[in-house]
Design an enzyme around this catalytic site. Structure first.
Site, short mmCIF file in Angstrom:
data_model
loop_
_atom_site.label_atom_id
_atom_site.label_comp_id
_atom_site.label_asym_id
_atom_site.label_seq_id
_atom_site.Cartn_x
_atom_site.Cartn_y
_atom_site.Cartn_z
CB SER A 73 106.39 18.82 -73.30
OG SER A 73 107.26 19.57 -74.12
CE LYS B 153 110.10 19.77 -72.19
NZ LYS B 153 110.77 18.45 -72.05
CE LYS C 59 110.05 20.95 -76.36
NZ LYS C 59 111.27 20.20 -76.01
CG ASP D 73 113.36 21.40 -73.49
OD1 ASP D 73 114.58 21.67 -73.63
OD2 ASP D 73 112.87 20.29 -73.80
CD GLU E 10 114.05 19.25 -70.91
OE1 GLU E 10 112.94 19.70 -70.56
OE2 GLU E 10 114.17 18.20 -71.56
CG ASP F 295 116.47 16.18 -73.19
OD1 ASP F 295 116.90 15.07 -73.51
OD2 ASP F 295 115.40 16.63 -73.66
CE LYS G 149 113.42 13.73 -73.82
NZ LYS G 149 113.74 14.71 -74.90
N GLY H 172 109.84 12.94 -72.49
CA GLY H 172 109.01 12.35 -73.53
C GLY H 172 109.56 12.64 -74.91
O1 OSB Z 1 113.40 18.00 -75.57
O2 OSB Z 1 112.01 16.98 -74.36
C1 OSB Z 1 112.38 17.34 -75.48
C2 OSB Z 1 109.75 16.43 -78.10
C3 OSB Z 1 110.57 16.12 -79.16
C4 OSB Z 1 111.93 16.22 -79.02
C5 OSB Z 1 112.49 16.65 -77.83
C6 OSB Z 1 111.69 16.94 -76.75
C7 OSB Z 1 110.29 16.86 -76.91
C8 OSB Z 1 109.32 17.24 -75.89
C9 OSB Z 1 107.98 16.56 -75.97
O3 OSB Z 1 109.51 18.10 -75.08
C10 OSB Z 1 107.69 15.72 -74.80
C11 OSB Z 1 106.47 14.85 -75.02
O4 OSB Z 1 105.36 15.32 -74.78
O5 OSB Z 1 106.61 13.70 -75.43
MG MG Z 2 114.20 18.42 -73.69
#
Ligand code: OSB
Ligand code: MG
Length: 370
Positions: A137, A163, A165, A190, A215, A240, A264, A292
């Site tokens: 991510s 992934k 953001k 995401d 996402e 999510d 999660k 994650g």
């Molecule tokens: O939406 O998946 C998410 C990190 C913090 C809060 C929300 C998310 C995330 C990530 C990081 O996408 C995923 C990771 O590398 O742990």
């Molecule tokens: Mg997410």
């Protein structure tokens, strides 16, 4: 029988190697609760709360977790033994939500249970895989050039999917640029709830980038509007933030709000509930993957164990320890090589915690005695 002697709750702070930006804000460091459940024989099980200090992702925080653990969750476990970790979520059922707090102690109990039975956690969960495919991510960067550089490194590291953001103002244009530079890389986006149905026409443009999914584009508590959006776009939606229970999953799947589920462990209240959601999605033919939360090694180990279940078809977010940490709190640290993590076959979570490192990162400690 698991008879607890005490639970140690540590407040841990770890510096991130570099800031991580999502649509809702930037993380500069990671503050979280690390739980150690110790039974009457002196065996320790480890769990990690994925709640952040601020409620920008969902409503739970480090402090709400401390409160729930101290006043409700730990007392109910310390006063009466349990025969199997599945009983933890049953015992917590009268307590509404607060899933991250529940999951933190439930994860420690699962580790303890696996250790007492002399098996790796993934086997205790009936996981099947001995290695798992993982993605990475990637946070929002300040410039297009920076964003492309970070992606190039991740692709070079061999992660199975990237992934990105996104947020309003950092979506169609950046994805077009990324796609142009990485035409064949499995790519997803995401949004962390940054859009509404007002953006429906705008979001349709994402269909041109052949994303494996988008996402959580819409509100953190929505499954209705996501169903409307899913009908209007060809990119599969993955939920999510909206998924906290098996019932949420069933409703989202039945309504057509998504085609993929991000599980999660913390968001759904632990490993037992994660398994239930996994089993339902398997029956329904819905692919799942493990999300994650910038976890330390303890949380990563739990994610790896869960991902060994067969319906975790898509690569998750569990990248190498070194993606976030100069030094992780487990040994060996988690290593993803060419996007593959070898599942450890030692007992419990499969990694040794490094008590000296934990001590160094611990800001406060509370001990709850039976
Ligand atoms: O939406 O998946 C998410 C990190 C913090 C809060 C929300 C998310 C995330 C990530 C990081 O996408 C995923 C990771 O590398 O742990
Ligand atoms: Mg997410």
């Amino acid at each position: 029988m698991i008879e607890l002697d005490k639970v140690i709750v540590r407040n841990v702070k770890m510096e991130l190697k570099s800031p991580f930006t999502t649509s809702f804000g930037t993380f500069f460091e990671k503050e979280f609760l690390l739980l150690e459940a110790i039974d009457k024989d002196g065996v320790s099980g480890w769990g990690e709360s994925v709640a952040f200090p601020s409620p920008w992702y969902i409503e739970e925080t480090v402090r709400t977790n401390e409160h729930m653990l101290q006043d409700f969750l730990l007392p109910s476990l310390l006063k009466q033994p349990i025969a199997h970790p599945d009983e933890v979520s049953e015992r917590f059922a009268p307590i509404r939500r607060n899933n991250m707090a529940k999951s933190a102690i439930e994860g420690a109990i699962w580790d303890l249970y696996a250790k007492k039975n002399g098996v790796p956690l993934y086997q205790a969960l009936s996981g099947e895989k001995t290695e798992i495919d993982v993605g990475i991510s990637i946070g929002i960067e300040e410039t297009v050039k920076d964003q492309l550089n970070v992606i190039e490194k991740a692709v070079g590291d061999g992660y199975k999917r990237i992934k990105l953001k996104i947020k309003p103002g950092w979506d169609v244009d950046i994805l077009r640029e990324v796609r142009k530079n990485f035409p064949n890389t499995p790519l997803m986006a995401d949004a962390n709830s940054a859009y509404s149905l007002k953006d429906l026409e705008h979001l349709k443009q994402l269909d041109e980038f052949d994303l494996t999914m988008i996402e959580q584009p819409l509100a953190h508590d929505d499954i209705i509007d996501h169903a409307i959006l899913q009908k209007a776009i060809s990119t599969p939606i993955c939920l999510d933030e909206s998924i906290h229970t098996l019932e949420d999953t069933r409703k989202a799947v039945e309504m057509g709000s998504c085609k993929i589920i991000n599980i999660k462990i913390g968001r759904v209240g632990g490993l037992t509930q994660s398994k239930k959601i996994h089993d339902y999605c398997k029956e329904q033919g819905i692919p799942v993957w493990c999300g994650g939360m910038l976890e330390s090694g303890v949380g990563r180990a739990h994610n790896i164990a869960l991902t060994t279940l067969s319906q975790f078809i898509l690569p998750g977010d569990t990248s190498s320890s070194s993606r976030y940490w100069e030094q992780d709190i487990i040994e060996p640290e988690v290593i993803a090589e060419n996007g593959v993590i070898k599942v450890p076959d030692r007992v419990g979570i499969g990694y040794e915690v490094n008590r000296e490192t934990i001590e160094r990162f611990t800001a406060a400690t509370k001990i709850y005695q039976a």
